[in-house]
Design a protein around this motif. Structure first.
Motif, short mmCIF file in Angstrom:
data_model
loop_
_atom_site.label_atom_id
_atom_site.label_comp_id
_atom_site.label_asym_id
_atom_site.label_seq_id
_atom_site.Cartn_x
_atom_site.Cartn_y
_atom_site.Cartn_z
N ARG A 87 6.13 -1.47 -5.72
CA ARG A 87 4.66 -2.52 -4.69
C ARG A 87 5.19 -4.17 -4.73
NH1 ARG A 87 1.29 -0.09 -8.41
NH2 ARG A 87 0.64 -1.98 -8.47
N GLU A 88 5.72 -4.19 -5.34
CA GLU A 88 5.77 -6.29 -5.16
C GLU A 88 4.47 -6.83 -6.25
OE1 GLU A 88 7.72 -7.00 -2.06
OE2 GLU A 88 9.97 -6.03 -2.51
N TYR A 89 3.99 -5.93 -6.92
CA TYR A 89 3.02 -7.12 -7.97
C TYR A 89 2.20 -7.07 -6.95
CZ TYR A 89 6.49 -7.28 -11.19
OH TYR A 89 7.34 -6.38 -12.25
N HIS A 90 1.94 -6.37 -5.34
CA HIS A 90 0.43 -6.17 -4.85
C HIS A 90 -0.19 -4.74 -5.26
CE1 HIS A 90 3.62 -7.79 -2.33
NE2 HIS A 90 2.69 -8.23 -1.36
N PRO A 91 -1.68 -5.39 -5.07
CA PRO A 91 -2.13 -3.58 -5.64
C PRO A 91 -2.64 -2.66 -5.08
CG PRO A 91 -3.84 -5.65 -4.35
CD PRO A 91 -2.14 -5.87 -4.41
N ARG A 92 -2.62 -2.05 -5.29
CA ARG A 92 -2.97 -0.79 -5.25
C ARG A 92 -4.04 -0.74 -4.41
NH1 ARG A 92 -1.35 0.44 -10.69
NH2 ARG A 92 -3.30 -0.44 -11.81
N LEU A 93 -3.98 -0.08 -3.42
CA LEU A 93 -4.91 0.13 -2.10
C LEU A 93 -5.61 1.32 -1.98
CD1 LEU A 93 -7.01 -1.18 0.50
CD2 LEU A 93 -5.07 -0.07 1.73
N HIS A 94 -6.99 1.66 -2.40
CA HIS A 94 -8.05 2.97 -2.29
C HIS A 94 -9.01 2.37 -1.75
CE1 HIS A 94 -6.74 3.65 -6.58
NE2 HIS A 94 -6.79 1.91 -6.75
N VAL A 95 -9.66 3.43 -0.83
CA VAL A 95 -10.59 3.90 0.38
C VAL A 95 -11.28 4.84 0.28
CG1 VAL A 95 -10.32 3.77 2.89
CG2 VAL A 95 -8.75 2.62 1.94
N VAL A 96 -12.61 4.48 -0.18
CA VAL A 96 -13.36 5.36 -0.87
C VAL A 96 -14.40 5.77 0.61
CG1 VAL A 96 -15.37 6.40 -2.48
CG2 VAL A 96 -13.69 4.57 -3.31
N ASP A 97 -14.36 6.54 1.30
CA ASP A 97 -15.14 7.08 2.76
C ASP A 97 -15.77 8.16 2.69
OD1 ASP A 97 -13.07 8.75 2.73
OD2 ASP A 97 -12.31 8.35 4.15
N ASN A 98 -16.23 8.41 0.97
CA ASN A 98 -17.45 9.21 1.39
C ASN A 98 -18.04 8.61 0.41
OD1 ASN A 98 -18.48 11.78 2.31
ND2 ASN A 98 -16.85 12.99 1.21
N PRO A 99 -19.50 9.40 0.14
CA PRO A 99 -20.20 9.17 -1.34
C PRO A 99 -19.89 10.51 -2.15
CG PRO A 99 -21.81 9.62 0.30
CD PRO A 99 -20.25 9.40 1.44
N ASP A 100 -18.89 10.61 -2.63
CA ASP A 100 -18.83 12.13 -3.12
C ASP A 100 -19.06 11.66 -4.45
OD1 ASP A 100 -17.79 14.36 -4.32
OD2 ASP A 100 -16.75 15.00 -2.61
N LEU B 215 -7.81 -7.34 5.81
CA LEU B 215 -7.82 -7.59 4.69
C LEU B 215 -6.91 -7.02 3.63
CD1 LEU B 215 -9.60 -8.11 1.93
CD2 LEU B 215 -8.41 -10.08 2.78
N PRO B 216 -7.32 -5.85 4.14
CA PRO B 216 -6.44 -4.38 2.95
C PRO B 216 -5.21 -4.83 3.50
CG PRO B 216 -8.54 -3.76 4.09
CD PRO B 216 -8.04 -5.57 4.95
N ALA B 217 -4.76 -4.89 4.92
CA ALA B 217 -3.18 -4.79 4.78
C ALA B 217 -2.27 -5.97 4.14
CB ALA B 217 -2.72 -4.93 6.46
N ALA B 218 -2.96 -7.54 4.82
CA ALA B 218 -3.27 -8.43 4.40
C ALA B 218 -2.24 -8.19 2.82
CB ALA B 218 -3.52 -9.59 4.59
N VAL B 219 -3.49 -7.68 2.18
CA VAL B 219 -3.18 -7.84 0.17
C VAL B 219 -2.25 -7.30 -0.44
CG1 VAL B 219 -5.33 -6.41 -0.56
CG2 VAL B 219 -5.06 -8.23 -1.54
N CYS B 220 -1.50 -5.87 0.81
CA CYS B 220 -0.90 -5.49 0.31
C CYS B 220 0.75 -5.12 -0.02
CB CYS B 220 -1.13 -3.86 -0.17
SG CYS B 220 -2.60 -2.95 -0.28
N GLY B 221 0.63 -7.21 0.62
CA GLY B 221 1.65 -7.90 2.03
C GLY B 221 2.38 -6.76 3.23
N ILE B 222 1.27 -6.69 3.59
CA ILE B 222 1.49 -5.75 5.72
C ILE B 222 1.70 -7.31 6.26
CG2 ILE B 222 1.08 -4.47 7.10
CD1 ILE B 222 -0.30 -2.20 5.37
#
Lengths: 466, 466
Positions: free
Chosen positions: B113-126, B222-229
């Motif tokens: 991941r070249e030291y970029h963070p993992r990216l989780h998307v929580v799109d449900n209040p499950d 923002l999510p994209a950039a933070v992961c290096g896209i």
């Protein structure tokens, strides 16, 4: 034990201001009941002829025992189990993993997985996916479960060849076979022949169990068992559902009620799109399993016409912000089957951190599960108020036993629906042409390249920047 | 640069034996071209009125610069970035992650991941999903990106409250705000107020950019950039597509051709189900992003009727073993848009291990990408031979630039389609009732509990085992 409950209230005339079904039609002596009786007869005839092998799977203790044995002997040696299988050979394993293992199984530590292997399902010959898989697994510690009843599925055979070379590159020649398990026809096909020649272990798919009805055979049971899912419970739930779905009384046979109402929704109420909307992330993959089952079984040529509903998977509450606008205000062409899960096993409290902020205050002190359930009830009611019909299937706790029951409910309903639509729910003749054309394009012996018409470049639009 | 190419050949009369569109209708002066001109006028009027903020996003260097800055300042501190957002606030980030990062991003090592963070998307209040997330992340090393334009989305507010308490439990009080970033309306709403009161950093969603058109705003960037896209590349591709989609000549404006043909397929050819079938795992999430865009924009009340096509996501080759039987032999109610990706970046060779086995020999020496592409061409041709229309969209390499172009192509096509259908593609009035009912069930002040009819227990079927 408690089996799923099918609530039909919101498809009936009393609840819907317009377009509901008259409940009398579903009663004993009603016309839909009588119509179903014909489909039931077809079902019983095929059962007697031995065509419905999936009904016997829950009672096949011998196979279950053999699967458990194989799973145990393999499970402890491997860090990664990779299923190579497409369609019915892959969807069931994913549905089981997502429903019954802890979420994000493959991201969890050995401790959380209780030292069971990770479970990958490769259901597409996508080079990027396959390349990435081999970047993160060690073939020396991986078991490849190759699933193809016929032993001729192009995608699966290609994936097998790739996997075999990767294993052969890192282990001794005589150890290669120990990294493969073939799940295939008990007597025929290329995988069977190869297994016998090389001593590769196998598990059978019974000849009378087709791909999309195979999740409770070795096809789904082996991946499940190797990850620690209690397959006895799964089969017990399925067995109970087989027992519960008998006779022609729609009020006493949930699969009959489900099939008949969905069939009538399509053919009488003009609702050809059958939405399966699960209010639980864990059942998201199950909705895709259902999609294959329903689409491939019922989308058929009949006489000189074409029949079959279009299944549409959805997840709540997520899809309230994606598809529900269409369900509420778009054309009246859908019926929604809600899957309601009793999630009491896990609850997450919403803390009361901003009692002064109006858009947050009412949430404080509730649980996420309570919110999710309120969303489901609200969506059901909103659809009802617009006379848009729905069915609610109360699944219970979605543990192995109730999940087994759920699988069997839909499998039986699918064969009933085949009878109602007047099609064979067990075949898939429409995919043969595409397979033959693929063989031809790949240069397989005996298949002639198709005579594709010239592309008119004038109708290829775009391609250069402004 | 090279932009996507839209190939219409297989929807036209010359290629289809029956039911194809007459190409003359699409030419300058043809009736579909004239019909589109009206929609184009609506589009230009709304653009002039400032309603179509999404068109400006690719040219907004200031926001892109600010996003890059924020992403850089945060990215190095956090191991996990968790997006809390539903619908348009979540789907775009997932589509970007799946299309442009290495597969299985969250399972990969820091090095990959070249030291970029993992990216989780929580799109449900499950609760099960949320519980499992907090089992595997450390809130001290996690950033929560809360995305809600209005600051009132129930699911997202609930998830924010949960996350905030989890963070507050493990860090000093004054550090809590550093674990949150709010992406919300630049002026209004509860998140804006809270951010100002507490000094929580924010990024804006422009007032004239709705949720499902927001992927190229801070919401997705923002999510994209933070992961290096490379968000500059993404925006450059989108900008090029904005430039390419001008004027009323369908042969010179790919978004116009796409919208007009799909609209005509629904309203004239009676093909209301629009399948988007991507031949690449990396575009699977994109098909779900499209589903929301198309469904929520076009499924609307018009006059006293209801309009809107039903988008149906699919993935090839996988769905050849799930949905294609229905596409081939079921009712003639679908048009398929194939996404063809030039996967030349990664290829995996199929080794020639069993030249004597007929079902494997022809695969030896080919690449998986070659096979996948042959499957796509075969499926296209099989549908054509049955007079079932399709469009092929050649995406190119699916890198950040061509993916940005793809996003913008569909966004523009959606607004054009709104004009053709005669509906407002930017609103979603049909979801308000469900929201109000949810508020009521959750006891929010000012919302009265709905008067739900009694359930007739006689129509609750099943529930006990045999």
């Amino acid at each position: 034990m408690s089996l799923p409950i099918l609530d039909l209230n919101n498809v009936l005339a009393p609840a819907l201001a317009e377009g509901g079904l008259d409940p009398a039609r579903l009663e004993v002596g009603g016309d839909l009941q009588r119509r179903f009786a014909d489909a039931h007869e077809v079902f019983e005839r095929r059962r007697a002829a031995g065509d419905l092998g999936f009904l016997d799977l829950p009672f096949d203790r011998e196979t279950a025992g053999r699967v458990a044995e194989v799973a145990e002997s393999f499970g402890q040696w491997f860090e990664d189990v990779v299923v190579l299988g497409i369609g019915g050979s892959g969807l069931g394993a994913v549905a089981l993993r997502e429903a019954l293992l802890v979420p994000a199984w493959n991201e969890r530590s050995d401790e959380v997985r209780e030292y069971h292997p990770r479970l990958h399902v490769v259901d597409n010959p996508d080079p990027r996916t396959v390349h990435a898989l081999f970047e993160r697994i060690d073939p020396r510690r991986a078991l490849f479960v190759v699933i193809s009843k016929s032993g001729s599925t192009a995608e699966t055979m290609a994936l097998y060849l790739v996997a075999r070379a990767r294993v052969a590159a890192v282990v001794e020649a005589e150890q290669v076979r120990g990294h493969f398990l073939f799940v295939t026809d008990p007597e025929r096909g290329a995988l069977r022949t190869l297994a016998e020649a090389e001593g590769i272990p196998t598990l059978p798919v019974p000849a009378n169990v087709g791909g999309r009805f195979s999740v409770l055979s070795s096809v789904g049971l082996l991946p499940a068992a190797v990850c620690g899912i209690d397959i006895d419970e799964l089969l017990a739930g399925a067995a109970a559902m087989v027992e519960a779905c008998r006779g022609t009384d729609l009020r006493a046979n949930p699969a009959a009620a489900l099939a008949t109402v969905l069939w009538a929704a399509d053919t009488e109420l003009d609702l050809p799109i059958h939405v399966l909307m699960a209010y639980a992330d864990r059942l998201r993959a199950f909705t895709l399993w259902f999609q294959q089952l329903w689409a491939e079984s019922l989308g058929k040529v009949r006489g000189d016409g074409h029949v079959g509903p279009t299944p549409l998977p959805a997840v709540g509450a997520t899809d309230q912000h994606a598809q529900v606008q269409l369900f509420m205000e778009g054309p009246r062409d859908k019926i929604v089957v809600f899957l309601a899960v009793d999630g009491s096993g896990v609850e997450v409290e919403v803390p009361d951190l901003h009692p002064d902020v109006e858009t947050m205050a009412y949430l404080g002190g509730a649980g996420l599960g309570t919110l999710l359930d309120a969303e489901r009830r609200a969506t059901t009611e909103a659809l009802r108020l617009r006379s848009r019909p729905s069915i609610t299937l109360e699944v219970g706790s979605a543990d192995a036993r109730s999940f087994g029951a759920l699988i069997m409910l839909f499998e039986i309903a699918t064969v009933y629906a085949g009878g109602l639509y007047g099609v064979d729910p067990l075949d898939q003749p429409g995919v043969e042409l595409g397979k033959r054309l693929t063989y031809a394009l790949m240069g397989r012996h005996g298949y002639e390249a198709p005579d594709v018409p010239e592309v008119d470049e004038r109708w290829r639009i775009g391609g250069t920047s402004g």
